[in-house]
Design a protein around this motif. Structure first.
Motif, mmCIF file in Angstrom:
data_model
loop_
_atom_site.group_PDB
_atom_site.id
_atom_site.type_symbol
_atom_site.label_atom_id
_atom_site.label_comp_id
_atom_site.label_asym_id
_atom_site.label_seq_id
_atom_site.Cartn_x
_atom_site.Cartn_y
_atom_site.Cartn_z
ATOM 1 N N ARG A 10 0.822 -1.200 0.000
ATOM 2 C CA ARG A 10 0.000 0.000 0.000
ATOM 3 C C ARG A 10 0.863 1.260 0.000
ATOM 4 O O ARG A 10 0.555 2.239 -0.674
ATOM 5 C CB ARG A 10 -0.928 -0.005 1.215
ATOM 6 C CG ARG A 10 -1.971 1.118 1.185
ATOM 7 C CD ARG A 10 -2.925 1.011 2.348
ATOM 8 N NE ARG A 10 -3.627 -0.260 2.358
ATOM 9 C CZ ARG A 10 -3.764 -1.037 3.422
ATOM 10 N NH1 ARG A 10 -3.226 -0.660 4.577
ATOM 11 N NH2 ARG A 10 -4.435 -2.165 3.355
ATOM 12 N N ALA A 11 1.953 1.223 0.765
ATOM 13 C CA ALA A 11 2.849 2.381 0.814
ATOM 14 C C ALA A 11 3.498 2.622 -0.548
ATOM 15 O O ALA A 11 3.633 3.770 -0.988
ATOM 16 C CB ALA A 11 3.920 2.167 1.880
ATOM 17 N N GLU A 13 2.226 1.734 -3.486
ATOM 18 C CA GLU A 13 1.172 2.235 -4.374
ATOM 19 C C GLU A 13 0.932 3.721 -4.154
ATOM 20 O O GLU A 13 0.776 4.495 -5.107
ATOM 21 C CB GLU A 13 -0.125 1.458 -4.137
ATOM 22 C CG GLU A 13 -0.068 0.012 -4.608
ATOM 23 C CD GLU A 13 -1.318 -0.764 -4.234
ATOM 24 O OE1 GLU A 13 -2.058 -0.298 -3.335
ATOM 25 O OE2 GLU A 13 -1.561 -1.830 -4.834
ATOM 26 N N ARG A 14 0.914 4.131 -2.879
ATOM 27 C CA ARG A 14 0.675 5.542 -2.575
ATOM 28 C C ARG A 14 1.837 6.415 -3.040
ATOM 29 O O ARG A 14 1.623 7.533 -3.533
ATOM 30 C CB ARG A 14 0.436 5.712 -1.079
ATOM 31 C CG ARG A 14 -0.907 5.144 -0.617
ATOM 32 C CD ARG A 14 -1.040 5.160 0.892
ATOM 33 N NE ARG A 14 -2.392 4.805 1.317
ATOM 34 C CZ ARG A 14 -2.767 4.664 2.591
ATOM 35 N NH1 ARG A 14 -1.868 4.857 3.561
ATOM 36 N NH2 ARG A 14 -4.010 4.353 2.893
ATOM 37 N N ASP A 17 1.467 6.844 -6.671
ATOM 38 C CA ASP A 17 0.378 7.781 -6.944
ATOM 39 C C ASP A 17 0.855 9.227 -6.801
ATOM 40 O O ASP A 17 0.454 10.105 -7.576
ATOM 41 C CB ASP A 17 -0.794 7.532 -5.997
ATOM 42 C CG ASP A 17 -1.576 6.281 -6.344
ATOM 43 O OD1 ASP A 17 -1.469 5.816 -7.507
ATOM 44 O OD2 ASP A 17 -2.288 5.763 -5.461
ATOM 45 N N ILE A 18 1.710 9.464 -5.816
ATOM 46 C CA ILE A 18 2.265 10.814 -5.633
ATOM 47 C C ILE A 18 3.095 11.217 -6.846
ATOM 48 O O ILE A 18 2.952 12.318 -7.388
ATOM 49 C CB ILE A 18 3.112 10.885 -4.350
ATOM 50 C CG1 ILE A 18 2.202 10.821 -3.113
ATOM 51 C CG2 ILE A 18 3.967 12.152 -4.331
ATOM 52 C CD1 ILE A 18 2.961 10.753 -1.805
ATOM 53 N N ILE A 37 -4.869 12.618 -4.515
ATOM 54 C CA ILE A 37 -4.880 11.165 -4.301
ATOM 55 C C ILE A 37 -5.747 10.755 -3.111
ATOM 56 O O ILE A 37 -5.726 9.586 -2.694
ATOM 57 C CB ILE A 37 -3.452 10.624 -4.123
ATOM 58 C CG1 ILE A 37 -2.763 11.245 -2.907
ATOM 59 C CG2 ILE A 37 -2.624 10.867 -5.376
ATOM 60 C CD1 ILE A 37 -1.368 10.684 -2.656
ATOM 61 N N SER A 38 -6.497 11.733 -2.577
ATOM 62 C CA SER A 38 -7.471 11.457 -1.511
ATOM 63 C C SER A 38 -6.835 10.799 -0.287
ATOM 64 O O SER A 38 -7.316 9.775 0.214
ATOM 65 C CB SER A 38 -8.614 10.579 -2.047
ATOM 66 O OG SER A 38 -9.272 11.208 -3.124
ATOM 67 N N LEU A 39 -5.762 11.385 0.188
ATOM 68 C CA LEU A 39 -5.100 10.899 1.400
ATOM 69 C C LEU A 39 -4.938 12.057 2.385
ATOM 70 O O LEU A 39 -4.907 13.234 1.995
ATOM 71 C CB LEU A 39 -3.731 10.319 1.067
ATOM 72 C CG LEU A 39 -3.676 8.917 0.452
ATOM 73 C CD1 LEU A 39 -2.235 8.547 0.173
ATOM 74 C CD2 LEU A 39 -4.326 7.882 1.357
ATOM 75 N N THR A 43 -0.131 11.652 6.087
ATOM 76 C CA THR A 43 0.350 10.465 5.374
ATOM 77 C C THR A 43 1.159 10.863 4.155
ATOM 78 O O THR A 43 2.244 10.317 3.892
ATOM 79 C CB THR A 43 -0.840 9.585 4.943
ATOM 80 O OG1 THR A 43 -1.586 9.211 6.090
ATOM 81 C CG2 THR A 43 -0.370 8.350 4.202
ATOM 82 N N VAL A 44 0.639 11.822 3.395
ATOM 83 C CA VAL A 44 1.335 12.278 2.198
ATOM 84 C C VAL A 44 2.673 12.915 2.560
ATOM 85 O O VAL A 44 3.679 12.701 1.871
ATOM 86 C CB VAL A 44 0.459 13.281 1.421
ATOM 87 C CG1 VAL A 44 1.232 13.895 0.254
ATOM 88 C CG2 VAL A 44 -0.806 12.597 0.917
ATOM 89 N N LEU A 47 5.322 10.256 3.141
ATOM 90 C CA LEU A 47 5.765 9.653 1.884
ATOM 91 C C LEU A 47 6.628 10.631 1.088
ATOM 92 O O LEU A 47 7.639 10.238 0.491
ATOM 93 C CB LEU A 47 4.555 9.220 1.055
ATOM 94 C CG LEU A 47 3.746 8.060 1.623
ATOM 95 C CD1 LEU A 47 2.411 7.928 0.901
ATOM 96 C CD2 LEU A 47 4.535 6.756 1.514
#
Length: 248
Positions: A10-11, A13-14, A17-18, A37-39, A43-44, A47
């Motif tokens: 998941r990390a 993938e995120r 996405d960034i 990315i709807s986070l 969290t963003v 990352l």
């Protein structure tokens, strides 16, 4: 898959996405990325910090905005030339720009979007500026019509029957336009996507006999009248034929 592995995937993938957010804009704030990315911003931010530490993202302290880092460029330089039409066809695109004086772009189809993989800007003071990496829908524009017209029938059908079809565009008229593009071998657009802009595009057919890319020329409407677009279509066809010999 155990919980730790799920969290790791998941990390990743995120984080990807960034990075993909920067296909649309070159400079983005934390708030803009999080919204895209709807986070949650916390969290963003974690990352982004990791991506920044690894050189994939860089932050401007003055604006607090992020942009792609040098590591992304380093990766792209190792993409084989034979698999990168944007690099392979750049000299031919520059010759075409010098001959006609307008901005020249190269597009690939990705699903129901087109992606600009290479661009050579016009040297004129008033010009059409084309951003590499920009994504645009297949429903409007000369290059879109070329890529859609030469796509497999099942792709065309799915595109025309899609729920996200823009209500302002008539599906039947668009389908008829694709037939016209196949017959003529080129497509034009006159202020379809942007006021004051015009374009003409042709397919680059590779040695396999399939479309490898869409080659377009664009500029302001005061220099690219409809008659001029048709005239330039022949020049683009000649250039695309030469380019097609260089790509698989």
């Amino acid at each position: 898959m155990d919980d730790d592995r799920k969290l790791t995937v998941r990390a990743v993938e995120r984080a990807l996405d960034i990075l993909l957010c920067f296909t649309r804009d070159s400079d983005l704030s934390l708030t803009e990325i999080a919204a895209s990315i709807s986070l949650h911003k916390s969290t963003v931010h974690r990352l982004l910090t990791t991506l920044e530490d690894r050189g994939f993202i860089t932050r401007n302290p003055a604006t607090e905005k992020y942009r792609l880092g040098i590591r992304v460029w380093e990766l792209s330089t190792h993409l084989p030339v034979s698999e990168n039409p944007g690099t392979l066809l750049l000299p031919a695109m520059e010759r075409l720009r010098d001959r006609l004086g307008e901005t020249v772009s190269l597009y690939l189809r990705d699903g129901f979007e087109r992606v600009r993989i290479q661009a050579v800007q016009s040297n004129q003071a008033i010009r059409r500026v084309a951003q590499i990496g920009a994504r645009l829908p297949l429903t409007v524009g000369a290059s879109s019509k070329v890529l859609a017209a030469y796509a497999p029938p099942e792709v065309q059908q799915e595109l025309l029957e899609g729920e996200d079809w823009p209500p302002a565009i008539d599906r039947k008229r668009y389908a008829d336009q694709l037939k016209e593009v196949l017959h003529a071998g080129y497509a034009t657009s006159f202020e379809e996507r942007e006021p004051g802009a015009a374009a003409v595009a042709v397919p680059v057919i590779g040695r396999s006999g399939e479309i490898a890319a869409a080659l377009s020329l664009s500029g302001p409407v005061n220099r690219l009248a409809r008659e001029t677009l048709v005239e330039y279509a022949g020049v683009l066809k000649e250039a695309a034929a030469e380019m097609g010999l260089m790509v698989p």
